[in-house]
Design a protein around this motif. Structure first.
Motif, PDB file in Angstrom:
ATOM      1  N   THR A 175       0.823  -1.205   0.000  1.00  8.05           N
ATOM      2  CA  THR A 175       0.000   0.000   0.000  1.00  8.05           C
ATOM      3  C   THR A 175       0.860   1.259   0.000  1.00  8.05           C
ATOM      4  O   THR A 175       0.535   2.247  -0.672  1.00  8.05           O
ATOM      5  CB  THR A 175      -0.931   0.003   1.225  1.00  8.05           C
ATOM      6  OG1 THR A 175      -1.686  -1.220   1.243  1.00  8.05           O
ATOM      7  CG2 THR A 175      -1.896   1.169   1.174  1.00  8.05           C
ATOM      8  N   ALA A 176       1.965   1.244   0.744  1.00 10.41           N
ATOM      9  CA  ALA A 176       2.879   2.387   0.736  1.00 10.41           C
ATOM     10  C   ALA A 176       3.434   2.615  -0.668  1.00 10.41           C
ATOM     11  O   ALA A 176       3.579   3.764  -1.119  1.00 10.41           O
ATOM     12  CB  ALA A 176       4.014   2.163   1.732  1.00 10.41           C
ATOM     13  N   ASP A 218       1.871   1.820  -3.445  1.00  9.58           N
ATOM     14  CA  ASP A 218       0.767   2.376  -4.244  1.00  9.58           C
ATOM     15  C   ASP A 218       0.601   3.876  -3.974  1.00  9.58           C
ATOM     16  O   ASP A 218       0.293   4.645  -4.892  1.00  9.58           O
ATOM     17  CB  ASP A 218      -0.542   1.642  -3.912  1.00  9.58           C
ATOM     18  CG  ASP A 218      -0.554   0.213  -4.438  1.00  9.58           C
ATOM     19  OD1 ASP A 218       0.251  -0.098  -5.342  1.00  9.58           O
ATOM     20  OD2 ASP A 218      -1.360  -0.599  -3.936  1.00  9.58           O
ATOM     21  N   ILE A 219       0.801   4.278  -2.727  1.00 10.74           N
ATOM     22  CA  ILE A 219       0.737   5.706  -2.397  1.00 10.74           C
ATOM     23  C   ILE A 219       1.847   6.457  -3.116  1.00 10.74           C
ATOM     24  O   ILE A 219       1.633   7.549  -3.662  1.00 10.74           O
ATOM     25  CB  ILE A 219       0.823   5.912  -0.877  1.00 10.74           C
ATOM     26  CG1 ILE A 219      -0.459   5.397  -0.196  1.00 10.74           C
ATOM     27  CG2 ILE A 219       1.034   7.387  -0.537  1.00 10.74           C
ATOM     28  CD1 ILE A 219      -0.423   5.441   1.317  1.00 10.74           C
ATOM     29  N   ASP A 220       3.047   5.868  -3.139  1.00  8.19           N
ATOM     30  CA  ASP A 220       4.166   6.498  -3.856  1.00  8.19           C
ATOM     31  C   ASP A 220       3.832   6.685  -5.334  1.00  8.19           C
ATOM     32  O   ASP A 220       4.128   7.727  -5.919  1.00  8.19           O
ATOM     33  CB  ASP A 220       5.431   5.647  -3.718  1.00  8.19           C
ATOM     34  CG  ASP A 220       6.069   5.784  -2.341  1.00  8.19           C
ATOM     35  OD1 ASP A 220       5.779   6.781  -1.663  1.00  8.19           O
ATOM     36  OD2 ASP A 220       6.837   4.892  -1.945  1.00  8.19           O
ATOM     37  N   ARG A 221       3.234   5.659  -5.927  1.00 11.96           N
ATOM     38  CA  ARG A 221       2.890   5.760  -7.350  1.00 11.96           C
ATOM     39  C   ARG A 221       1.826   6.826  -7.577  1.00 11.96           C
ATOM     40  O   ARG A 221       1.888   7.578  -8.558  1.00 11.96           O
ATOM     41  CB  ARG A 221       2.413   4.406  -7.873  1.00 11.96           C
ATOM     42  CG  ARG A 221       3.539   3.429  -8.187  1.00 11.96           C
ATOM     43  CD  ARG A 221       3.023   2.219  -8.938  1.00 11.96           C
ATOM     44  NE  ARG A 221       2.194   1.389  -8.086  1.00 11.96           N
ATOM     45  CZ  ARG A 221       2.664   0.411  -7.331  1.00 11.96           C
ATOM     46  NH1 ARG A 221       3.972   0.171  -7.304  1.00 11.96           N
ATOM     47  NH2 ARG A 221       1.862  -0.321  -6.577  1.00 11.96           N
ATOM     48  N   LEU A 222       0.847   6.902  -6.701  1.00 13.46           N
ATOM     49  CA  LEU A 222      -0.217   7.903  -6.853  1.00 13.46           C
ATOM     50  C   LEU A 222       0.344   9.316  -6.767  1.00 13.46           C
ATOM     51  O   LEU A 222      -0.049  10.195  -7.544  1.00 13.46           O
ATOM     52  CB  LEU A 222      -1.287   7.694  -5.778  1.00 13.46           C
ATOM     53  CG  LEU A 222      -2.429   8.717  -5.752  1.00 13.46           C
ATOM     54  CD1 LEU A 222      -3.269   8.624  -7.020  1.00 13.46           C
ATOM     55  CD2 LEU A 222      -3.311   8.519  -4.517  1.00 13.46           C
ATOM     56  N   LEU A 223       1.279   9.521  -5.842  1.00 14.46           N
ATOM     57  CA  LEU A 223       1.811  10.864  -5.608  1.00 14.46           C
ATOM     58  C   LEU A 223       3.053  11.153  -6.429  1.00 14.46           C
ATOM     59  O   LEU A 223       3.534  12.291  -6.439  1.00 14.46           O
ATOM     60  CB  LEU A 223       2.130  11.042  -4.121  1.00 14.46           C
ATOM     61  CG  LEU A 223       0.958  10.843  -3.145  1.00 14.46           C
ATOM     62  CD1 LEU A 223       1.419  11.073  -1.719  1.00 14.46           C
ATOM     63  CD2 LEU A 223      -0.193  11.771  -3.491  1.00 14.46           C
ATOM     64  N   GLY A 224       3.582  10.134  -7.102  1.00 13.09           N
ATOM     65  CA  GLY A 224       4.787  10.346  -7.891  1.00 13.09           C
ATOM     66  C   GLY A 224       6.019  10.573  -7.037  1.00 13.09           C
ATOM     67  O   GLY A 224       6.943  11.260  -7.456  1.00 13.09           O
ATOM     68  N   THR A 225       6.040   9.990  -5.830  1.00 17.22           N
ATOM     69  CA  THR A 225       7.191  10.134  -4.946  1.00 17.22           C
ATOM     70  C   THR A 225       8.118   8.951  -5.104  1.00 17.22           C
ATOM     71  O   THR A 225       7.735   7.880  -5.570  1.00 17.22           O
ATOM     72  CB  THR A 225       6.746  10.236  -3.475  1.00 17.22           C
ATOM     73  OG1 THR A 225       5.920   9.099  -3.161  1.00 17.22           O
ATOM     74  CG2 THR A 225       5.946  11.498  -3.250  1.00 17.22           C
ATOM     75  N   GLU A 226       9.365   9.147  -4.680  1.00 15.61           N
ATOM     76  CA  GLU A 226      10.371   8.103  -4.788  1.00 15.61           C
ATOM     77  C   GLU A 226      10.308   7.203  -3.569  1.00 15.61           C
ATOM     78  O   GLU A 226       9.833   7.577  -2.505  1.00 15.61           O
ATOM     79  CB  GLU A 226      11.779   8.715  -4.891  1.00 15.61           C
ATOM     80  CG  GLU A 226      11.950   9.610  -6.109  1.00 15.61           C
ATOM     81  CD  GLU A 226      11.858   8.836  -7.417  1.00 15.61           C
ATOM     82  OE1 GLU A 226      12.132   7.628  -7.403  1.00 15.61           O
ATOM     83  OE2 GLU A 226      11.511   9.442  -8.441  1.00 15.61           O
ATOM     84  N   ALA A 227      10.848   5.985  -3.747  1.00 15.29           N
ATOM     85  CA  ALA A 227      10.879   5.038  -2.636  1.00 15.29           C
ATOM     86  C   ALA A 227      11.685   5.580  -1.462  1.00 15.29           C
ATOM     87  O   ALA A 227      11.438   5.261  -0.305  1.00 15.29           O
ATOM     88  CB  ALA A 227      11.463   3.703  -3.093  1.00 15.29           C
ATOM     89  N   SER A 228      12.668   6.454  -1.764  1.00 19.08           N
ATOM     90  CA  SER A 228      13.496   7.003  -0.699  1.00 19.08           C
ATOM     91  C   SER A 228      12.717   7.925   0.213  1.00 19.08           C
ATOM     92  O   SER A 228      13.161   8.269   1.298  1.00 19.08           O
ATOM     93  CB  SER A 228      14.675   7.782  -1.299  1.00 19.08           C
ATOM     94  OG  SER A 228      14.207   8.852  -2.104  1.00 19.08           O
ATOM     95  N   GLU A 229      11.509   8.337  -0.231  1.00 16.93           N
ATOM     96  CA  GLU A 229      10.708   9.240   0.577  1.00 16.93           C
ATOM     97  C   GLU A 229       9.666   8.489   1.384  1.00 16.93           C
ATOM     98  O   GLU A 229       8.761   9.080   1.941  1.00 16.93           O
ATOM     99  CB  GLU A 229      10.017  10.264  -0.324  1.00 16.93           C
ATOM    100  CG  GLU A 229      10.983  11.104  -1.118  1.00 16.93           C
ATOM    101  CD  GLU A 229      10.273  12.067  -2.040  1.00 16.93           C
ATOM    102  OE1 GLU A 229       9.099  12.365  -1.776  1.00 16.93           O
ATOM    103  OE2 GLU A 229      10.877  12.514  -3.027  1.00 16.93           O
ATOM    104  N   PRO A 278       7.987   6.233   4.515  1.00 16.89           N
ATOM    105  CA  PRO A 278       8.069   6.487   5.946  1.00 16.89           C
ATOM    106  C   PRO A 278       9.259   5.793   6.555  1.00 16.89           C
ATOM    107  O   PRO A 278       9.616   4.688   6.139  1.00 16.89           O
ATOM    108  CB  PRO A 278       6.743   5.928   6.491  1.00 16.89           C
ATOM    109  CG  PRO A 278       6.120   5.185   5.391  1.00 16.89           C
ATOM    110  CD  PRO A 278       6.751   5.609   4.119  1.00 16.89           C
ATOM    111  N   PRO A 279       9.904   6.384   7.541  1.00 17.29           N
ATOM    112  CA  PRO A 279      11.089   5.787   8.132  1.00 17.29           C
ATOM    113  C   PRO A 279      10.771   4.493   8.831  1.00 17.29           C
ATOM    114  O   PRO A 279       9.718   4.341   9.444  1.00 17.29           O
ATOM    115  CB  PRO A 279      11.556   6.856   9.132  1.00 17.29           C
ATOM    116  CG  PRO A 279      10.322   7.640   9.449  1.00 17.29           C
ATOM    117  CD  PRO A 279       9.518   7.643   8.182  1.00 17.29           C
TER     118      PRO A 279
END
Length: 221
Positions: free
Chosen positions: A196-197, A199-210, A212-213
């Motif tokens: 799910t995390a 999928d959220i990255d894909r929706l927002l266009g964020t990188e895996a490095s961003e 959650p810690p």
């Protein structure tokens, strides 16, 4: 008893379960702030801007250009050359570019409607994904903090009781099976949370490095 306690030797699960991703409210709020800049919405807004620019261009073409001419003319009476300036302004009595203007406006309206629909779609996806993430995280936390320790303790107690002759081998195996099932459920919930995390990255266009810690937590032995 016919069975050896060595058959019930503990399994080291640490290589399989080393950490969980903490549900970080600050991270989720930060991601929510990026929702407006999701790739799908950004592309839809660019299309709206392009269609508006094309509409403005077609509107401008309704006004004809003024043609200015410069020249000289020989005046026999004055015996010298005179400057001549000419202005030409076509009158758009029949062709006022109305067809192109209407087409451009229709396409602009469609682009704006597509943007509104995409906004609703992205908002719905965000709501579903955050609910999935929070549910998976809650399950992981419950399993890790309550279920797994209880199953681990019950299994260790069953092994000790088996060695002392208080429990049968089948009862001890049942406790071990319960522990295995709890750990399998834990791994499934952890995998769902990470999916799910992603999928959220894909929706927002964020990188895996961003993402959650990770909070390092040792697996229950």
């Amino acid at each position: 008893m016919g069975q050896s306690a060595s058959n019930l030797a503990p399994i080291n699960w640490a290589p399989l379960v080393e950490s969980t991703v903490a549900l970080n409210p600050a991270f989720m709020n930060q991601q929510a702030g990026r929702l407006a800049d999701a790739p799908a919405l950004r592309q839809a807004r660019l299309e709206v801007d392009r269609r508006r620019a094309l509409t403005d261009l077609e509107e401008a073409r309704r006004i004809p250009d003024i043609t200015v001419t410069l020249g000289t003319k020989r005046s026999e009476e004055l015996g010298r050359n005179q400057a001549v300036i000419g202005l030409a302004l076509p009158l758009p009595l029949w062709d006022r570019n109305q067809g192109n203007v209407l087409q451009a406006m229709r396409l602009q309206d469609k682009a704006e409607a597509d943007l509104a629909a995409m906004q609703i779609r992205v908002d719905n996806q965000w709501t579903q994904l955050t609910e999935r993430y929070q549910a998976a995280h809650a399950e992981v936390q419950t399993l890790q903090q309550d279920v797994l320790p209880g199953a681990q303790s019950a299994w260790q107690a069953a092994v000790t009781g088996f060695e002392l002759g208080k429990f049968s081998f089948l009862e001890t195996l049942d406790a071990q099976r319960t522990l295995f099932q709890a750990r399998a459920q834990y791994l499934r919930a952890l995998a769902e949370m990470h999916r799910t995390a992603a999928d959220i990255d894909r929706l927002l266009g964020t990188e895996a490095s961003e993402a959650p810690p990770a909070s390092s937590e040792k697996a229950h032995q």
